[in-house]
Design an enzyme around this catalytic site. Structure first.
Site, short mmCIF file in Angstrom:
data_model
loop_
_atom_site.label_atom_id
_atom_site.label_comp_id
_atom_site.label_asym_id
_atom_site.label_seq_id
_atom_site.Cartn_x
_atom_site.Cartn_y
_atom_site.Cartn_z
N SER A 16 18.45 -3.74 -47.62
CA SER A 16 17.05 -3.30 -47.67
C SER A 16 16.96 -1.99 -48.43
O SER A 16 17.93 -1.23 -48.51
CB SER A 16 16.52 -3.08 -46.25
OG SER A 16 15.27 -2.44 -46.29
N TYR A 33 17.99 0.87 -37.61
CA TYR A 33 17.78 -0.21 -38.59
C TYR A 33 18.22 0.25 -39.98
O TYR A 33 18.90 -0.48 -40.71
CB TYR A 33 16.31 -0.63 -38.59
CG TYR A 33 16.01 -1.75 -39.56
CD1 TYR A 33 16.57 -3.02 -39.38
CD2 TYR A 33 15.19 -1.55 -40.67
CE1 TYR A 33 16.32 -4.05 -40.29
CE2 TYR A 33 14.92 -2.57 -41.57
CZ TYR A 33 15.50 -3.82 -41.37
OH TYR A 33 15.25 -4.84 -42.28
N LYS A 79 21.32 -1.20 -42.41
CA LYS A 79 21.16 -1.69 -43.78
C LYS A 79 22.09 -0.94 -44.76
O LYS A 79 22.41 -1.47 -45.81
CB LYS A 79 19.69 -1.64 -44.20
CG LYS A 79 18.86 -2.67 -43.41
CD LYS A 79 19.27 -4.11 -43.75
CE LYS A 79 19.04 -5.13 -42.69
NZ LYS A 79 19.44 -6.50 -43.08
N1 LIG Z 1 10.64 -8.39 -43.83
C1 LIG Z 1 10.94 -7.28 -44.50
O1 LIG Z 1 10.05 -6.50 -44.87
C2 LIG Z 1 12.36 -6.97 -44.83
C3 LIG Z 1 12.62 -5.92 -45.74
C4 LIG Z 1 13.94 -5.64 -46.09
C5 LIG Z 1 14.96 -6.40 -45.55
N2 LIG Z 1 14.68 -7.40 -44.66
C6 LIG Z 1 15.79 -8.18 -44.13
O2 LIG Z 1 15.54 -9.55 -44.38
C7 LIG Z 1 16.23 -10.34 -43.41
C8 LIG Z 1 15.29 -11.39 -42.85
O3 LIG Z 1 14.30 -10.73 -42.11
P1 LIG Z 1 12.82 -11.28 -41.89
O4 LIG Z 1 11.95 -10.13 -42.23
O5 LIG Z 1 12.60 -12.57 -42.53
O6 LIG Z 1 12.85 -11.39 -40.29
P2 LIG Z 1 12.44 -12.52 -39.27
O7 LIG Z 1 11.20 -13.20 -39.68
O8 LIG Z 1 12.49 -11.84 -37.95
O9 LIG Z 1 13.64 -13.57 -39.38
C9 LIG Z 1 14.91 -13.27 -38.87
C10 LIG Z 1 15.73 -14.55 -38.87
O10 LIG Z 1 17.03 -14.24 -38.35
C11 LIG Z 1 17.35 -15.15 -37.29
N3 LIG Z 1 18.15 -14.41 -36.31
C12 LIG Z 1 17.78 -13.36 -35.54
N4 LIG Z 1 18.78 -12.98 -34.75
C13 LIG Z 1 19.82 -13.80 -35.03
C14 LIG Z 1 21.15 -13.92 -34.53
N5 LIG Z 1 21.58 -13.14 -33.54
N6 LIG Z 1 21.95 -14.86 -35.05
C15 LIG Z 1 21.50 -15.69 -36.03
N7 LIG Z 1 20.25 -15.63 -36.53
C16 LIG Z 1 19.43 -14.71 -36.02
C17 LIG Z 1 16.01 -15.64 -36.74
O11 LIG Z 1 16.10 -16.95 -36.22
P3 LIG Z 1 16.31 -17.26 -34.64
O12 LIG Z 1 15.34 -16.41 -33.90
O13 LIG Z 1 16.08 -18.74 -34.52
O14 LIG Z 1 17.73 -16.89 -34.37
C18 LIG Z 1 15.15 -15.65 -38.01
O15 LIG Z 1 15.30 -16.87 -38.68
C19 LIG Z 1 16.78 -9.36 -42.39
O16 LIG Z 1 18.15 -9.13 -42.66
C20 LIG Z 1 15.98 -8.10 -42.64
O17 LIG Z 1 16.67 -6.94 -42.24
C21 LIG Z 1 13.40 -7.70 -44.28
#
Ligand SMILES: NC(=O)c1ccc[n+]([C@@H]2O[C@H](COP(=O)([O-])OP(=O)(O)OC[C@H]3O[C@@H](n4cnc5c(N)ncnc54)[C@H](OP(=O)(O)O)[C@@H]3O)[C@@H](O)[C@H]2O)c1
Length: 342
Positions: free
Chosen positions: A184, A218, A222
């Protein structure tokens, strides 16, 4: 050799980039390729799955804690991309458990099929002011975003390497099997206070007294994602030129990751965030385009990491983190798998 340059990324630069950055998804035919997306049942992961479906990846594997959610997402792919004719499989993966993560990797390694792309996307943001430990005894963000993602990378690199020796599908000839660790832009803002703690870094990250707040944790997690991408890139599968590892920033995107912060804050973030489709273009780029090993991808291009990461302190912290990760992995009963990769 020139010294690697880091960069600062001010909140103003972030706002400018968020408002004006424009980039498109690479146009690539992934026929014949298999892509794994961890956390692929929602948010950015599902958006990446749809990108891979639009690019005709022959097989897509969605993995997360919930097989039910993965199955629902797998069915939805055919509604959202009606032209898709490939296969979507689902697997259970719980990164908060080393035993489950190892089983997941062993099952994938035993699978006869190829594995061309891994988007290590699954990740969490801790609940405000909540220090929570997993059954393995580690702070949850540290284990999910840091330790288990690194373990999965090490255990699956040989599978990517083995795939590199297979026939190269015609539509994506120059592409190497690739592991992209989802990091991130918040890594730029981490002060990483635990880097100054004497003794073990992982013990410091696992000490409730050194859990500053959910936001700092967090951000630190990252930085760990960036470290993992850079350390995995030093392993033989990558230095031999067969496999690629990098880390990638999607940008601030609509997803469920901020649900922990309460409905009002989550709603505000999602109102101003990019669509997950836009952010996940970065995943398609990082996992299919020829980047430098260990590179950080941001706005669909290679971008310097933070000044901390390339500073002497940052390099020392990265090496210390990696050594301590390997010490932990050595106690998990997977020595022969580790030896294959290291
Ligand atoms: N959204 C943003 O603005 C943003 C920005 C920068 C980086 N990111 C990164 O992008 C990635 C995806 O995030 P997102 O924003 O799409 O979040 P999200 O909607 O909360 O999705 C997270 C995913 O991870 C899975 N997950 C959570 N805990 C887990 C575990 N213990 N083992 C396996 N799977 C797990 C969840 O599925 P289940 O609940 O079914 O396990 C879900 O599919 C993350 O690494 C986040 O740090 C996000």
């Amino acid at each position: 050799m020139t010294e690697e340059q880091g960069q600062n990324y001010s909140p103003l630069a972030f706002i400018w980039g968020h408002l004006f950055a424009s980039f498109s998804a690479p146009d690539i035919d992934l026929t014949g390729r298999t892509a794994l997306v961890t956390g692929g049942n929602g948010g950015l992961g599902y958006a990446a799955v749809l990108h891979f479906a639009r690019c005709n990846a022959s097989r897509i594997i969605i993995a997360s804690r919930s097989l039910t959610r993965c199955q629902a997402a797998a069915q939805k792919v055919y509604e959202d991309v009606p032209s898709y004719r490939g296969v979507v499989d689902v697997m259970e993966l719980d990164l908060s458990s080393f035993a489950n993560t190892i089983k997941f990797c062993q099952d994938l390694n035993a699978d006869k099929g190829r594995l061309d792309i891994i988007v290590a996307n699954a990740g969490i943001q801790p609940k405000p002011e909540t220090f929570k430990q997993t059954g393995d005894g580690y702070e949850e963000t540290l284990q999910v975003n840091g330790l288990a993602t690194a373990l999965m990378g090490v255990l699956l690199l040989p599978k990517l390497e083995e795939t590199a020796g297979r026939e190269v599908p015609a539509g994506s000839k120059g592409m190497k099997p690739t592991l992209s660790i989802v990091a991130s832009e918040v890594h730029y803002w981490s002060k990483f206070p635990q880097a100054n703690a004497p003794g073990s870094l992982i013990d410091a990250l696992n000490d409730p007294a050194q859990f500053v707040d959910f936001n700092e944790r967090y951000q630190v997690s990252k930085v760990l994602s960036v470290f993992i991408g850079r350390e995995l890139a030093k392993l033989p599968a990558v230095t031999s030129g067969k496999v690629l590892v990098n880390s990638v920033n999607p940008g601030m995107c609509q997803s469920a990751i901020r649900d922990n912060m309460g409905p009002v804050i989550a709603w505000i973030f999602n109102a101003i965030a990019w669509s997950a489709e836009k952010g996940a273009r970065n995943f398609l780029y990082s996992s299919t385009q020829p980047t430098m090993p260990g590179a950080f991808i941001h706005h669909c291009r290679e971008t310097p990491v933070s000044t901390f990461v390339v500073s002497p302190k940052g390099r020392e912290t990265q090496e210390k983190y990696w050594k301590e990760c390997l010490d932990i992995f050595r106690k998990l009963g997977v020595d022969s798998e580790l030896d294959r990769a290291l």
